[in-house]
Design a protein around this motif. Structure first.
Motif, mmCIF file in Angstrom:
data_model
loop_
_atom_site.group_PDB
_atom_site.id
_atom_site.type_symbol
_atom_site.label_atom_id
_atom_site.label_comp_id
_atom_site.label_asym_id
_atom_site.label_seq_id
_atom_site.Cartn_x
_atom_site.Cartn_y
_atom_site.Cartn_z
ATOM 1 N N VAL B 12 0.873 -1.172 0.000
ATOM 2 C CA VAL B 12 0.000 0.000 0.000
ATOM 3 C C VAL B 12 0.908 1.219 0.000
ATOM 4 C CG1 VAL B 12 -1.832 1.241 1.193
ATOM 5 C CG2 VAL B 12 -1.738 -1.265 1.310
ATOM 6 N N SER B 86 -3.084 0.242 -9.349
ATOM 7 C CA SER B 86 -3.625 -0.671 -8.332
ATOM 8 C C SER B 86 -4.158 -1.931 -9.008
ATOM 9 C CB SER B 86 -4.761 0.007 -7.553
ATOM 10 O OG SER B 86 -4.275 1.116 -6.828
ATOM 11 N N THR B 109 -1.911 -1.484 -3.830
ATOM 12 C CA THR B 109 -2.947 -0.454 -3.686
ATOM 13 C C THR B 109 -2.272 0.898 -3.669
ATOM 14 O OG1 THR B 109 -4.327 -1.949 -2.386
ATOM 15 C CG2 THR B 109 -4.863 0.398 -2.295
#
Lengths: 113, 111
Positions: B12, B86, B109
């Motif tokens: 992330v 993503s 992400t």
């Protein structure tokens, strides 16, 4: 038009049913045909691999290729809840050192207990 | 004794950052690949290396750069990450008969 088209599903069947998964393709240069199974949040795993027209059987799974119609199928007999996954057809044009694998969009299968 | 492994499993990060995903295979295969799987589960090849040489380079932004230090490794570096990057990225490897074995995937992400 995509080179490989796959019935999108989702498909939901009762346990024990016979499942038929299908793909069509437009490029007659495809030489090798595969079926992959992908469980949620996992990588695809190879189920069946064939290069000739006809049927190939492995346990409860049968892969069928019809090159004249540009159509491949995967049949699952006596389906089990553990068969619930996304099934991806894949094809290869093998040319020199290139092994480009083209996937269908996948069919999500749920087998209900 | 995992056949094809990837790290990290989850990533992330913020837009604009640079990140790398590593892939290793212990199958003795000579060809390795990177695939991108979008939210609709469509798997598309990005790159393929055979014996450390790039043989397939699909139309991906040049922000994506694969690097193969040896036959067992193929890393993917991504510069200036964008929201559209993503996805789940899969590494795979094969030998001459084209049976490709996939890693577990890296879920990227971008925020």
């Amino acid at each position: 038009q995509k080179e490989v088209e796959q019935d999108p599903g989702p498909l939901s069947v009762p346990e024990g049913a016979i499942v038929s998964l299908n793909c069509t393709y437009s490029n007659s240069a495809f030489q090798y045909f595969m079926w992959y199974r992908q469980y949620s949040r996992k990588g695809p795993e190879l189920l069946m691999y064939t290069y000739s027209s006809g049927n190939k059987e492995d346990g409860r799974f049968t892969a069928q290729v019809d090159k004249s119609s540009k159509y491949i199928s995967l049949f699952i007999r006596d389906s089990q809840p553990s068969d619930s996954a996304t099934y991806l057809c894949a094809m290869i044009i093998s040319s020199g050192s290139a092994r480009q694998l083209t996937f269908g969009s996948g069919t999500q299968l749920t087998v209900l207990p | 004794d995992t056949a094809v492994s990837q790290t990290p499993k989850y990533l992330v990060t913020q837009m604009g950052n640079d990140k790398s995903i590593k892939c290793e295979q212990n199958l003795g295969h000579d060809t390795m690949y990177w695939y991108k799987q979008d939210s609709k589960k469509f798997l598309k090849i990005m790159f393929s290396y055979n014996n450390k040489e790039l043989i397939i380079n699909e139309t991906v932004p040049n922000r994506f750069s694969p690097k193969s230090p040896d036959k067992a490794h193929l890393n993917l570096h991504i510069n200036s990450l964008e929201l559209g990057d993503s996805a789940v990225y899969f590494c795979a490897s094969s030998r001459a008969l084209d049976t490709q074995y996939f890693g577990p995937g890296t879920r990227l992400t971008v925020l």
